[in-house]
Design a protein around this motif. Sequence first.
Motif, PDB file in Angstrom:
ATOM      1  N   UNK A 184      19.348   7.512  -5.574  1.00  6.07           N
ATOM      2  CA  UNK A 184      19.125   7.896  -4.332  1.00  6.07           C
ATOM      3  C   UNK A 184      18.005   8.938  -3.991  1.00  6.07           C
ATOM      4  N   UNK A 185      17.181   9.804  -4.918  1.00  6.93           N
ATOM      5  CA  UNK A 185      15.630   9.944  -4.317  1.00  6.93           C
ATOM      6  C   UNK A 185      15.062   8.658  -4.970  1.00  6.93           C
ATOM      7  N   UNK A 186      15.123   8.439  -5.729  1.00  3.52           N
ATOM      8  CA  UNK A 186      14.173   7.056  -5.920  1.00  3.52           C
ATOM      9  C   UNK A 186      14.188   6.255  -4.589  1.00  3.52           C
ATOM     10  N   UNK A 187      15.661   5.854  -4.308  1.00  8.34           N
ATOM     11  CA  UNK A 187      15.753   4.767  -2.845  1.00  8.34           C
ATOM     12  C   UNK A 187      15.324   6.013  -2.132  1.00  8.34           C
ATOM     13  N   UNK A 188      14.557   6.697  -1.679  1.00  6.66           N
ATOM     14  CA  UNK A 188      13.633   7.074  -0.615  1.00  6.66           C
ATOM     15  C   UNK A 188      12.454   6.349  -0.315  1.00  6.66           C
ATOM     16  N   UNK A 189      12.242   6.065  -1.781  1.00  7.71           N
ATOM     17  CA  UNK A 189      11.306   5.840  -1.897  1.00  7.71           C
ATOM     18  C   UNK A 189      10.594   4.329  -1.257  1.00  7.71           C
ATOM     19  N   UNK A 190      12.025   3.303  -2.239  1.00  3.51           N
ATOM     20  CA  UNK A 190      11.539   2.431  -2.203  1.00  3.51           C
ATOM     21  C   UNK A 190      11.692   2.204  -0.609  1.00  3.51           C
ATOM     22  N   UNK A 191      12.597   2.446   0.218  1.00  5.07           N
ATOM     23  CA  UNK A 191      13.425   2.968   1.814  1.00  5.07           C
ATOM     24  C   UNK A 191      11.543   2.699   2.757  1.00  5.07           C
ATOM     25  N   UNK A 192      10.823   3.851   2.412  1.00  2.63           N
ATOM     26  CA  UNK A 192       9.090   3.893   2.666  1.00  2.63           C
ATOM     27  C   UNK A 192       8.147   2.714   2.730  1.00  2.63           C
ATOM     28  N   UNK A 193       8.369   1.892   1.187  1.00  2.00           N
ATOM     29  CA  UNK A 193       7.829   1.040   1.020  1.00  2.00           C
ATOM     30  C   UNK A 193       8.259  -0.298   1.772  1.00  2.00           C
ATOM     31  N   UNK A 194       9.761  -0.230   1.288  1.00  2.00           N
ATOM     32  CA  UNK A 194      10.458  -1.284   2.344  1.00  2.00           C
ATOM     33  C   UNK A 194      10.503  -1.398   4.096  1.00  2.00           C
ATOM     34  N   UNK A 195      10.016   0.140   4.301  1.00  2.84           N
ATOM     35  CA  UNK A 195       9.428  -0.125   6.097  1.00  2.84           C
ATOM     36  C   UNK A 195       8.373  -0.774   6.538  1.00  2.84           C
ATOM     37  N   UNK A 196       7.090  -0.519   5.813  1.00  3.21           N
ATOM     38  CA  UNK A 196       6.053  -0.972   5.420  1.00  3.21           C
ATOM     39  C   UNK A 196       6.149  -2.228   5.746  1.00  3.21           C
ATOM     40  N   UNK A 197       6.484  -2.998   4.011  1.00  2.00           N
ATOM     41  CA  UNK A 197       6.431  -4.302   4.459  1.00  2.00           C
ATOM     42  C   UNK A 197       7.260  -5.317   5.650  1.00  2.00           C
ATOM     43  N   UNK A 198       8.466  -3.946   6.279  1.00  2.00           N
ATOM     44  CA  UNK A 198       9.642  -5.135   7.058  1.00  2.00           C
ATOM     45  C   UNK A 198       8.877  -4.959   8.094  1.00  2.00           C
ATOM     46  N   UNK A 199       7.999  -3.917   8.570  1.00  2.00           N
ATOM     47  CA  UNK A 199       7.349  -3.850   9.963  1.00  2.00           C
ATOM     48  C   UNK A 199       6.206  -5.291  10.019  1.00  2.00           C
ATOM     49  N   UNK A 200       5.478  -5.199   8.330  1.00  3.21           N
ATOM     50  CA  UNK A 200       4.598  -5.946   8.848  1.00  3.21           C
ATOM     51  C   UNK A 200       5.104  -7.277   8.871  1.00  3.21           C
ATOM     52  N   UNK A 201       6.153  -7.251   8.029  1.00  4.25           N
ATOM     53  CA  UNK A 201       6.940  -9.084   8.523  1.00  4.25           C
ATOM     54  C   UNK A 201       7.244  -9.162   9.622  1.00  4.25           C
ATOM     55  N   UNK A 202       7.799  -7.999  10.320  1.00  4.51           N
ATOM     56  CA  UNK A 202       8.208  -7.786  11.497  1.00  4.51           C
ATOM     57  C   UNK A 202       7.679  -8.290  12.538  1.00  4.51           C
ATOM     58  N   UNK A 203       5.543  -8.275  12.709  1.00  5.20           N
ATOM     59  CA  UNK A 203       4.680  -9.073  13.232  1.00  5.20           C
ATOM     60  C   UNK A 203       3.911  -9.959  13.610  1.00  5.20           C
ATOM     61  N   UNK A 204       3.473  -9.896  11.866  1.00  6.41           N
ATOM     62  CA  UNK A 204       3.166 -11.053  11.557  1.00  6.41           C
ATOM     63  C   UNK A 204       3.389 -12.134  11.084  1.00  6.41           C
ATOM     64  N   UNK A 205       4.775 -12.093  10.325  1.00  4.12           N
ATOM     65  CA  UNK A 205       5.703 -12.987   9.822  1.00  4.12           C
ATOM     66  C   UNK A 205       5.365 -13.437   8.899  1.00  4.12           C
ATOM     67  N   UNK A 206       5.084 -12.634   7.795  1.00  9.17           N
ATOM     68  CA  UNK A 206       4.485 -12.701   5.987  1.00  9.17           C
ATOM     69  C   UNK A 206       5.098 -12.436   5.627  1.00  9.17           C
ATOM     70  N   UNK A 207       5.302 -12.915   4.313  1.00 11.85           N
ATOM     71  CA  UNK A 207       5.493 -11.479   3.734  1.00 11.85           C
ATOM     72  C   UNK A 207       4.218 -11.216   2.758  1.00 11.85           C
ATOM     73  N   UNK A 208       4.120  -9.584   2.875  1.00 13.33           N
ATOM     74  CA  UNK A 208       2.726  -9.325   1.552  1.00 13.33           C
ATOM     75  C   UNK A 208       3.426  -9.118   0.357  1.00 13.33           C
ATOM     76  N   UNK A 209       2.397  -9.590  -0.364  1.00 16.59           N
ATOM     77  CA  UNK A 209       2.760  -9.220  -2.137  1.00 16.59           C
ATOM     78  C   UNK A 209       1.658  -8.818  -1.966  1.00 16.59           C
ATOM     79  N   UNK A 210       0.680  -8.851  -1.594  1.00 10.58           N
ATOM     80  CA  UNK A 210      -0.352  -7.419  -1.818  1.00 10.58           C
ATOM     81  C   UNK A 210       0.135  -5.877  -1.636  1.00 10.58           C
TER      82      UNK A 210
END
Lengths: 292, 236
Positions: free
Chosen positions: A15-41
């Motif tokens: 659960x504790x590490x999961x919260x961090x994954x959630x934040x990292x993924x929120x950023x990735x998801x936002x980038x995907x949602x708006x730019x339609x690219x998967x940001x491997x960087x």
Amino acid sequence: MFSLDLLLQAVVSGVLLGGVYGLVASGLSLIFGVLRIINFAHGAVMMLAMYATYWLFALLHVDPYLSIVVTGPAFFLLGMLIQRVVIEPNRFAAEHNQLLLTLGLALFLENLALVLWQGDFRTVRPAYANASFTLGEALVEVPRLVACAGAVVMALALFGFLRLTDVGKAIRALAEEPEGAMLMGIDVGRIRAVAFGIGAGCVAVAGALVTPFFYVAPDVGESFNIMAFVVVVLGGMGNFVGALLGGFIVGLAESLGATALPGSLKQLVVFALFVLVLLFRPAGLFGGGRGR
Amino acid sequence: MSLLELSNLDVAYGDLPALSDVSLAVEAGETLSVVGANGSGKTTMLRTISGLLRPRRGEVRFEGERIDRLPCHRVVERGVVHVPEGRKVFPSLAVRENLELGSYPRAARAHRADSLERVFSLFPRLRERAGQAAGTLSGGEQQMLAIGRALMARPTLLMLDEPSLGLAPLIVTEIFRTIDAIHRAGVTVLLVEQNTRQALALSRRGYVLENGRVVLVGTGAELLGNEHVKRAYLGM
Ligand SMILES: Nc1ncnc2c1ncn2[C@@H]1O[C@H](COP(=O)(O)OP(=O)(O)O)[C@@H](O)[C@H]1O
Ligand SMILES: [Mg+2]
């Protein structure tokens, strides 16, 4: 070998590490949602932020949590710059070329870090690094708890920003209906840069939050990148609430897998989950994704 | 000087021409219709005016200044607002959020509360559904939302692309009545329609587009009486 104590400990760690994954993924998801690219960087940006946190601590004795007030905005700006200089000029390139572009950017940043700071593992260990308490039979490390809480607060702040501000609404509008957004007088080029900047800012905050209990090395972002990718698929591409919930699911799957399976197989559970979701719920577990 | 002037516009998709040598003028304060069959280039014309497409040749002037090289958002800031074909509302955003985004440009933002009140009094249905996701609205309600959202920008020129498309006759009448009310409130209207009869009846002047070319220009009444228009568009 599979005692209740171990199970409880796995749940807490997950659960504790999961919260961090959630934040990292929120950023990735936002980038995907708006730019339609998967940001491997994305993970490489996190790695840079961890080095920034490291150097601020090593050279200037800045507390890793405090350093967020510097690294957060700085990486927001760096993200905007990357989008403007690297991503935007290739916006009309074929999709596979855009994938190669972010992958190439990741390799470039990792090798840059290798050249600048070598491959050694570095650590940031402030006074509270080993603070912990017990919860029932499980050990709770304070830095991990802080990281999780900080990540959730940051993800909720992002959520509020997207709901309540004009720029946030413009981001959501652009993700849903680009042409409609342009016709509303939204400068969509600027919004794309802001979205990428926010994504970079989120992953930078995540990076700072984990440094007190993680190591810093050029390839440290890779595993976070992969986990975040799994989370985004699980939560539904472009679904922000899904990203946060998905983070907890992946964190749990990973740590339960590590407890139940021999070391080399510990990520099997995560990837099995990933494949199952892709096969049976391609729009994500929560169905609200807007993937195209 | 006309409010909006298109001169000798050529627009193409790749090698396929969609508009050829189109010239058209919209006078301040009028309602002008552009009618024509499916594929005649009506949507292409509006998309070129609003900056979504670039012309190969010719120019677009608004209030005397060229706007054909401006990015879309700058065109909106000048007061040219386009209600697109298919409405393009933001489905998961609430009705109120859709409307708020209509006043995204700085100048319009200052009048947001005011504009919102005006749109709600023009479309009471939108007030009732303010908190609902736009995607849950009926087609007619979505069209009202698309028009209301455009009005939030306080347009000088409102361009509507087939607002009656796919709507029941009763709703169509209501939409046309609203367009007339918007015009009487001082907004210049450029209306693109396949619903030739109702569009021309509402308009001071009209243009007929065929295969990307202007083939007829006249007052609404003249065009409604024209033999070619009667045969080709009114089924008479
Ligand atoms: N995105 C596009 N790509 C290629 N051709 C298009 C595109 N959009 C429209 N066209 C073509 O341009 C011509 C004019 O289309 P359009 O402007 O949509 O006409 P209308 O709105 O009057 O139905 C048609 O022949 C159509 O097939
Ligand atoms: Mg059309």
